[in-house]
Write an enzyme that holds these catalytic residues in place. Sequence first.
Site, mmCIF file in Angstrom:
data_model
loop_
_atom_site.group_PDB
_atom_site.id
_atom_site.type_symbol
_atom_site.label_atom_id
_atom_site.label_comp_id
_atom_site.label_asym_id
_atom_site.label_seq_id
_atom_site.Cartn_x
_atom_site.Cartn_y
_atom_site.Cartn_z
ATOM 1 N N HIS A 191 0.913 -1.435 -0.250
ATOM 2 C CA HIS A 191 -0.203 -0.089 -0.473
ATOM 3 C C HIS A 191 0.722 1.109 0.234
ATOM 4 O O HIS A 191 1.585 0.874 0.229
ATOM 5 C CB HIS A 191 -0.863 0.275 1.627
ATOM 6 C CG HIS A 191 -1.629 -0.581 1.522
ATOM 7 N ND1 HIS A 191 -1.486 -1.979 2.447
ATOM 8 C CD2 HIS A 191 -3.264 -1.385 1.346
ATOM 9 C CE1 HIS A 191 -2.535 -2.774 2.533
ATOM 10 N NE2 HIS A 191 -3.668 -2.397 1.808
ATOM 11 N N ASP B 222 2.397 2.560 3.381
ATOM 12 C CA ASP B 222 2.856 0.941 4.301
ATOM 13 C C ASP B 222 4.773 1.645 3.449
ATOM 14 O O ASP B 222 5.038 1.169 4.258
ATOM 15 C CB ASP B 222 2.711 -0.296 4.246
ATOM 16 C CG ASP B 222 1.550 -0.766 3.615
ATOM 17 O OD1 ASP B 222 0.687 -0.219 4.315
ATOM 18 O OD2 ASP B 222 2.034 -1.789 2.572
HETATM 19 C C1 XLS Z 1 -7.772 -6.575 4.710
HETATM 20 C C2 XLS Z 1 -7.721 -6.151 2.975
HETATM 21 C C3 XLS Z 1 -6.106 -5.533 2.552
HETATM 22 C C4 XLS Z 1 -6.267 -5.818 1.350
HETATM 23 C C5 XLS Z 1 -5.413 -5.079 0.410
HETATM 24 O O1 XLS Z 1 -8.506 -7.180 5.356
HETATM 25 O O2 XLS Z 1 -7.492 -7.944 3.267
HETATM 26 O O3 XLS Z 1 -5.119 -6.549 3.058
HETATM 27 O O4 XLS Z 1 -5.166 -7.042 1.168
HETATM 28 O O5 XLS Z 1 -5.706 -3.603 0.578
#
Ligand code: XLS
Length: 441
Positions: free
Chosen positions: A103, A106
């Site tokens: 993301h 992150d």
């Molecule tokens: C959260 C989601 C997230 C997505 C990416 O529950 O799984 O981690 O994979 O935003």
Amino acid sequence: MPDRFFPTVTKPIAYEGPESDNPLAFKWYDAKRKIAGKTMEQHLKFAVCYWHTFKGTGSDPFGGATFERPWDASSDPMQRAADTMDAAFEFMGKLGAPYWCFHDRDIAPEGATVAESAANLETIVAQAKALQKKTGVKLLWGTANLFSHARYAHGASTNPDPLVFAHACAQVRHALDATVALGGTGYVFWGGREGYSMLGNTDMKQEQDQFARFLFMAREYATKIGFKGRFFIEPKPKEPSTHQYDVDAATVLGFLHSHGIDFVDLNIENNHATLAGHTFAHDLMVASQAGRLGSLDVNRGNPMLGWDTDQFPTVVEDAVWAMHIILDQGGLKYGGLNFDAKVRRGSFDLEDLFYAHIGGMDAFARGLIIADRMRQDGFRAKTLATRYAGWKKGFGAEVMQGKATLESGEAYAAKAGEPKRVSGREEQFENVMNQYIYNCP
Ligand code: XLS
Ligand code: NI
Ligand code: NI
């Protein structure tokens, strides 16, 4: 290979075979082993997820961080981001996972302004690009975190306020730039706070139409900057919103269809499918049979708990089904298997990150080997062919060709009489499946 952050793991994780008792070795994942014409590495396309693996702290609703990560020590957020990126590539290089996913927030901290946030991201993307070149690790997909910041409390693209939508535009624009700069083949939209908590104050249709517009705008920009990959929506039924708009694969397919969106595939996550009351295999199959299974977030839930625990995927049967479905559809062109999974709160040690990924990679390697054997024997194909044989001939074939009528059905029923009762043989199917799982060489 640098030993700055993971000094106790001095060598790359190697394949040592099922008899090995070395916890830092693969028992089944043998990257270059060929199965059904491709190497394991090519079939499985494992990706390390940046958020849980390097930004996870072990916190839960009842307590704060339990992990102390050496890359998280600096008091300067940009230094922390740079150290984390170095640590990530050291880890991925040693593990031997070919891909990663991120993301925007992150990898780089949010700045005080839209421009500062974009500049932070650009700095870290340049570092990641150099590290990708050095290590050979590639980007599978990128995404934007449109759920953590307070401005997104009522949603991002589905927010009642267009100014919030505009901030989401800025973030997705730069996250797409980053994805293209790093050569990613996918871009994910996970709902985050795209949903609602009470109907009284919510115009669902308005919000969903906004989301559709957002996707068209993202596509327009992606095309402009030369993105050659694919968009994915990741369904999830709840958390953080009480009602998420992207409940499950079928709901997302309906949304895409009703808004005329043909440029988005699905990224299916195990724990999200189970939260929706489905099995992983069910949602994978729904996506795949629509020709829209693009990528997978491989993890698992805890059957004892009702929330998204995102544990590492160590259940071989889940992996067998996943790999069977992937092989049946001829692979994943733009996607792969992303470990959207976190080590448990009590798994503090740096080595735990290796054990977790090794276990997940081994489970899916084994799933691949077993699914390939099942397919070579035509086990499921034969089961289906026998069970549905009636639709290939006579009245069944006429129905499928659109030649039958209610009257012709009645005439057939009257003539042929009561159908014979045919067992579904569920237990027998499960027994054979276990033979494949436990007798696999
Ligand atoms: C959260 C989601 C997230 C997505 C990416 O529950 O799984 O981690 O994979 O935003
Ligand atoms: Ni999850
Ligand atoms: Ni996910």
